[in-house]
Design a protein around this motif. Structure first.
Motif, PDB file in Angstrom:
ATOM      1  N   THR A 223      19.063  50.520  29.155  1.00 44.55           N
ATOM      2  CA  THR A 223      19.185  49.597  28.021  1.00 44.55           C
ATOM      3  C   THR A 223      20.158  48.490  28.393  1.00 44.55           C
ATOM      4  OG1 THR A 223      20.985  50.869  27.073  1.00 44.55           O
ATOM      5  CG2 THR A 223      18.757  51.395  26.305  1.00 44.55           C
ATOM      6  N   LEU A 224      20.014  47.359  27.734  1.00 50.80           N
ATOM      7  CA  LEU A 224      20.946  46.261  28.002  1.00 50.80           C
ATOM      8  C   LEU A 224      22.365  46.665  27.608  1.00 50.80           C
ATOM      9  CD1 LEU A 224      19.080  42.975  27.015  1.00 50.80           C
ATOM     10  CD2 LEU A 224      19.137  44.184  29.192  1.00 50.80           C
ATOM     11  N   GLU A 225      22.465  47.553  26.607  1.00 50.04           N
ATOM     12  CA  GLU A 225      23.785  48.038  26.174  1.00 50.04           C
ATOM     13  C   GLU A 225      24.479  48.767  27.319  1.00 50.04           C
ATOM     14  OE1 GLU A 225      23.517  50.769  22.922  1.00 50.04           O
ATOM     15  OE2 GLU A 225      25.689  50.953  22.727  1.00 50.04           O
ATOM     16  N   GLU A 226      23.720  49.648  27.971  1.00 51.38           N
ATOM     17  CA  GLU A 226      24.296  50.404  29.093  1.00 51.38           C
ATOM     18  C   GLU A 226      24.659  49.473  30.249  1.00 51.38           C
ATOM     19  OE1 GLU A 226      21.654  53.236  30.875  1.00 51.38           O
ATOM     20  OE2 GLU A 226      23.221  54.075  32.167  1.00 51.38           O
ATOM     21  N   ILE A 227      23.737  48.550  30.538  1.00 53.36           N
ATOM     22  CA  ILE A 227      23.988  47.615  31.644  1.00 53.36           C
ATOM     23  C   ILE A 227      25.220  46.764  31.334  1.00 53.36           C
ATOM     24  CG2 ILE A 227      23.046  45.649  32.939  1.00 53.36           C
ATOM     25  CD1 ILE A 227      20.216  46.860  32.260  1.00 53.36           C
ATOM     26  N   GLY A 228      25.281  46.273  30.092  1.00 51.23           N
ATOM     27  CA  GLY A 228      26.398  45.414  29.678  1.00 51.23           C
ATOM     28  C   GLY A 228      27.739  46.125  29.686  1.00 51.23           C
ATOM     29  N   LYS A 229      27.702  47.450  29.565  1.00 50.34           N
ATOM     30  CA  LYS A 229      28.962  48.208  29.608  1.00 50.34           C
ATOM     31  C   LYS A 229      29.390  48.519  31.038  1.00 50.34           C
ATOM     32  CE  LYS A 229      28.951  50.373  25.078  1.00 50.34           C
ATOM     33  NZ  LYS A 229      28.641  51.576  24.301  1.00 50.34           N
ATOM     34  N   LYS A 230      28.436  48.471  31.951  1.00 49.23           N
ATOM     35  CA  LYS A 230      28.762  48.806  33.342  1.00 49.23           C
ATOM     36  C   LYS A 230      28.893  47.578  34.243  1.00 49.23           C
ATOM     37  CE  LYS A 230      26.885  53.425  33.193  1.00 49.23           C
ATOM     38  NZ  LYS A 230      25.817  54.346  33.532  1.00 49.23           N
ATOM     39  N   LEU A 231      28.199  46.507  33.854  1.00 50.93           N
ATOM     40  CA  LEU A 231      28.232  45.306  34.700  1.00 50.93           C
ATOM     41  C   LEU A 231      28.610  44.085  33.873  1.00 50.93           C
ATOM     42  CD1 LEU A 231      24.829  45.810  36.590  1.00 50.93           C
ATOM     43  CD2 LEU A 231      27.099  46.304  37.504  1.00 50.93           C
ATOM     44  N   LYS A 232      29.159  43.102  34.538  1.00 54.40           N
ATOM     45  CA  LYS A 232      29.318  41.806  33.874  1.00 54.40           C
ATOM     46  C   LYS A 232      28.840  40.708  34.820  1.00 54.40           C
ATOM     47  CE  LYS A 232      34.249  41.383  34.957  1.00 54.40           C
ATOM     48  NZ  LYS A 232      35.582  41.093  34.405  1.00 54.40           N
ATOM     49  N   PHE A 233      28.461  39.596  34.250  1.00 56.42           N
ATOM     50  CA  PHE A 233      27.781  38.537  35.001  1.00 56.42           C
ATOM     51  C   PHE A 233      28.520  37.215  34.815  1.00 56.42           C
ATOM     52  CE2 PHE A 233      24.925  41.832  33.709  1.00 56.42           C
ATOM     53  CZ  PHE A 233      24.078  42.049  34.769  1.00 56.42           C
ATOM     54  N   GLY A 234      28.593  36.433  35.855  1.00 57.47           N
ATOM     55  CA  GLY A 234      29.221  35.114  35.735  1.00 57.47           C
ATOM     56  C   GLY A 234      30.041  34.773  36.969  1.00 57.47           C
ATOM     57  N   PHE A 235      31.088  34.010  36.763  1.00 55.52           N
ATOM     58  CA  PHE A 235      31.949  33.607  37.888  1.00 55.52           C
ATOM     59  C   PHE A 235      33.109  34.599  38.009  1.00 55.52           C
ATOM     60  CE2 PHE A 235      29.953  29.738  36.188  1.00 55.52           C
ATOM     61  CZ  PHE A 235      29.176  29.419  37.291  1.00 55.52           C
ATOM     62  N   ALA A 236      33.381  34.972  39.233  1.00 54.13           N
ATOM     63  CA  ALA A 236      34.368  36.034  39.455  1.00 54.13           C
ATOM     64  C   ALA A 236      35.798  35.483  39.511  1.00 54.13           C
ATOM     65  CB  ALA A 236      34.040  36.750  40.760  1.00 54.13           C
ATOM     66  N   THR A 237      36.713  36.321  39.092  1.00 54.83           N
ATOM     67  CA  THR A 237      38.142  36.033  39.281  1.00 54.83           C
ATOM     68  C   THR A 237      38.628  36.956  40.395  1.00 54.83           C
ATOM     69  OG1 THR A 237      38.757  37.696  37.646  1.00 54.83           O
ATOM     70  CG2 THR A 237      38.442  35.442  36.837  1.00 54.83           C
ATOM     71  N   PRO A 238      39.801  36.711  40.949  1.00 50.67           N
ATOM     72  CA  PRO A 238      40.281  37.560  42.066  1.00 50.67           C
ATOM     73  C   PRO A 238      40.392  39.037  41.685  1.00 50.67           C
ATOM     74  CG  PRO A 238      41.585  35.562  41.907  1.00 50.67           C
ATOM     75  CD  PRO A 238      40.696  35.561  40.718  1.00 50.67           C
ATOM     76  N   GLU A 239      40.525  39.337  40.397  1.00 54.00           N
ATOM     77  CA  GLU A 239      40.682  40.748  39.987  1.00 54.00           C
ATOM     78  C   GLU A 239      39.346  41.485  39.914  1.00 54.00           C
ATOM     79  OE1 GLU A 239      42.019  38.215  37.782  1.00 54.00           O
ATOM     80  OE2 GLU A 239      43.791  38.279  39.086  1.00 54.00           O
ATOM     81  N   ASP A 240      38.238  40.742  39.870  1.00 53.75           N
ATOM     82  CA  ASP A 240      36.928  41.379  39.671  1.00 53.75           C
ATOM     83  C   ASP A 240      36.422  42.060  40.937  1.00 53.75           C
ATOM     84  OD1 ASP A 240      36.475  40.738  36.966  1.00 53.75           O
ATOM     85  OD2 ASP A 240      35.963  38.664  37.521  1.00 53.75           O
ATOM     86  N   THR A 241      35.649  43.142  40.710  1.00 52.07           N
ATOM     87  CA  THR A 241      34.960  43.800  41.825  1.00 52.07           C
ATOM     88  C   THR A 241      33.550  43.228  41.886  1.00 52.07           C
ATOM     89  OG1 THR A 241      36.179  45.792  41.234  1.00 52.07           O
ATOM     90  CG2 THR A 241      34.348  46.056  42.780  1.00 52.07           C
ATOM     91  N   VAL A 242      33.319  42.386  42.849  1.00 53.22           N
ATOM     92  CA  VAL A 242      32.009  41.726  42.964  1.00 53.22           C
ATOM     93  C   VAL A 242      31.033  42.650  43.689  1.00 53.22           C
ATOM     94  CG1 VAL A 242      30.750  39.761  43.909  1.00 53.22           C
ATOM     95  CG2 VAL A 242      33.034  39.430  42.928  1.00 53.22           C
ATOM     96  N   LEU A 243      29.905  42.920  43.036  1.00 59.74           N
ATOM     97  CA  LEU A 243      28.885  43.782  43.640  1.00 59.74           C
ATOM     98  C   LEU A 243      27.779  42.968  44.297  1.00 59.74           C
ATOM     99  CD1 LEU A 243      28.582  46.262  40.621  1.00 59.74           C
ATOM    100  CD2 LEU A 243      29.877  46.610  42.726  1.00 59.74           C
ATOM    101  N   TYR A 244      27.553  41.774  43.743  1.00 60.20           N
ATOM    102  CA  TYR A 244      26.494  40.909  44.273  1.00 60.20           C
ATOM    103  C   TYR A 244      26.805  39.474  43.879  1.00 60.20           C
ATOM    104  CZ  TYR A 244      21.985  38.545  44.604  1.00 60.20           C
ATOM    105  OH  TYR A 244      20.994  37.660  44.902  1.00 60.20           O
TER     106      TYR A 244
END
Lengths: 290, 244
Positions: A223-244
């Motif tokens: 579900t988009l709810e599950e995806i939205g709770k596990k992933l986030k999309f956009g521009f990364a900051t140095p603190e983010d863990t970039v997966l792709y």
């Protein structure tokens, strides 16, 4: 509920489409079915609708679609793309209203009031015969008819193909309106719609679950709810863990791990790219079940 | 088991006809154009009186072969078949709808065919007014039905019909069990073969020559049942035709 276990299908011994595919789709969702060209989206919808027979166990509400049981067929509508399958619909020598009368005799919950509304809002040329319409007009007419069939399960293949921008927006609204309501007053279960498309933007704000098909199997179903709770999309900051990440018009767009616990909006296009290009990084976050 | 719903059967028939009306028109158009060309050739060879009257039975049979083949070919066209089969309605209702179209259209062809033959004959015979022509054609059509069709049925048409269905049934099973290019080759071979009605015509002709037809007249109802059974078998086979 749609349940698929160990499904196998191939158009020939050398062209295998699915191998040991497993999937469970609870009712009450609008699913977006995504996948690359030729991966088997139309095939999967056709199998579920009983148009093609595959090996393995699969059922809709406990009934095998291969039996083409009337009670099930009355609640299942397959809406395939005319452009891909010209032999199916291009010869319809009727006007939409005539075809509607035929379908109304076949589908017990056919909603004529909704059809009228859909025809007006999608601006379907009712005076033209279907085979004389343009591709976009045909698609609008058939989408309106399929939605009006008001079945518990609706499988739509590339429904917005050829539609103009205004019609795409109206189509989304009509799907949301029709599939938020039960089929009839006695219905106690929710309706389910699976929409296959390459136009992921058309699904934004409409779907609430995603199925991404990979080679011979399902890569992601969540579900988009599950995806939205596990992933986030956009521009990364140095603190983010970039997966792709991939280059966008405004810079590097990223799919990141969402550690906040809050539900973030899902970018379907980026999700699809991340899952298909970096499955080993993304998929371990999901258990592949809704 | 669900009861047959005539509302559904009617809707399925309408769906079938409207979904492929143009193909049906092409089939009928081709049939008549082909007949006109062939008749012109035969007229040149044997004279009009002989061919048009004597040959009409064979051409009616030939037309019905072409029609059966064409309708069945529509069913074997993968997408159309599969989408039709996903519509509501039990397999039996879909079969009844399909076979009803077959009978209705065949009857229409036979009627038009007789009309054309008699019209041509009348034109050859005498100069008459439009009113007399219409009346004459109507009367002659019914006369011809009595003279030719009944006689035709008494000899070999049921064998031909049963054989026709049987070939389709076997073909359905064979095509179903094959896969890939071989499936297509066998399918098109069968279609080509049946399209020209060679199997049926030759068998019917043979039975006629051997005078076997008249012996089996009392069993005609049995052949009708056999037709329906084989039609059902064919239909079930075709339902399961899959590109594996």
């Amino acid at each position: 509920m749609i349940s698929i276990k160990n499904l196998e299908y191939g158009y020939s011994s050398s062209k295998h489409v699915f191998d040991n595919l497993n999937l469970e789709l609870p009712d009450g969702h609008i699913y977006g079915l995504l996948g690359k060209n030729g991966i088997g989206k139309t095939t999967l919808l056709s199998i579920l609708a009983g148009a093609l027979f595959a090996k393995g166990e699969y059922d809709i509400d406990g009934i095998d679609p291969r039996k083409r049981n009337n009670d099930l067929m009355e609640q299942v509508r397959l809406d395939v793309d005319l452009d891909i399958n010209p032999t199916m619909g291009i010869n319809f020598a009727t006007k939409p209203q005539t075809l509607a009368n035929i379908l109304a005799d076949l589908y017990p919950n056919f909603d004529k009031a909704f059809l009228q509304k859909a025809i007006e809002r999608l601006e379907v040329p009712t005076g033209k015969r279907l085979y004389k319409m343009s591709m976009g007009e045909q698609r609008k007419a058939l989408a309106a008819l399929s939605l009006a069939c008001n079945t518990r399960y609706l499988f739509m293949d590339e429904p917005t193909n050829g539609m103009d921008i205004t019609s795409r927006t109206e189509f989304k609204k009509l799907v949301a309106e029709q599939y938020a309501m039960p089929c009839d007053e006695q219905a106690t279960v929710d309706k389910t719609i699976v929409i296959s498309t390459h136009q992921v933007d058309d699904l934004e704000g409409l779907i609430d679950a995603v199925i991404i098909l990979g080679k011979e199997n399902v890569l992601l179903c969540a579900t988009l709810e599950e995806i939205g709770k596990k992933l986030k999309f956009g521009f990364a900051t140095p603190e983010d863990t970039v997966l792709y990440s991939e280059s966008g018009a405004n810079g590097e767009e990223c799919v990141m791990r969402n550690d906040s616990g809050m539900e973030m909006p899902v970018n379907t296009r980026l999700l699809f790219s991340a899952v298909t290009r970096k499955p080993k990084v993304i998929l371990p976050l999901f258990n592949n079940k809704i | 088991m669900n009861k047959l719903s005539f509302r559904r059967i009617k809707a399925l028939m309408k769906y079938e006809i409207t979904s492929d009306a143009r193909s049906l028109l092409y089939i009928l158009g081709s049939l008549f154009v082909f007949e006109i060309i062939i008749s012109a050739v035969f007229d040149g060879l044997h004279g009009p009186d002989n061919w048009i009257v004597e040959g009409s039975d064979n051409w009616i049979m030939f037309g019905s072969f072409m029609l059966t083949t064409s309708l069945t070919a529509r069913y074997l066209r993968p997408t159309q078949t599969r989408v039709y089969l996903t519509l509501p309605g039990s397999p039996l209702e879909k079969f009844v709808a399909h076979i009803s179209i077959y009978f209705l259209v065949t009857a229409a062809i036979v009627l038009v065919r007789f009309g054309l033959v008699e019209l041509s004959t009348l034109f050859y015979e005498t100069e008459i007014s439009a009113k007399d022509l219409l009346l004459g054609v109507s009367l002659k059509v019914f006369d011809r039905f009595e003279d030719v069709w009944v006689d035709h049925a008494k000899t070999f048409s049921y064998y031909t019909h049963a054989f026709n269905f049987m070939i389709f049934a076997i073909m359905g099973i064979v095509v179903r069990r094959l896969r890939g290019p071989l499936q297509k080759v066998v399918y098109y071979f069968c279609m080509f073969f049946l399209f020209f009605g060679i199997v049926g015509s030759e068998t019917a002709g043979l039975l006629d020559v051997l005078n076997l037809g008249k012996e089996f007249v009392p069993f005609m109802p049995l052949f009708i049942v056999l037709d329906i059974f084989l039609g059902w078998l064919l239909y079930r086979s075709i339902c399961k035709v899959q590109a594996k």
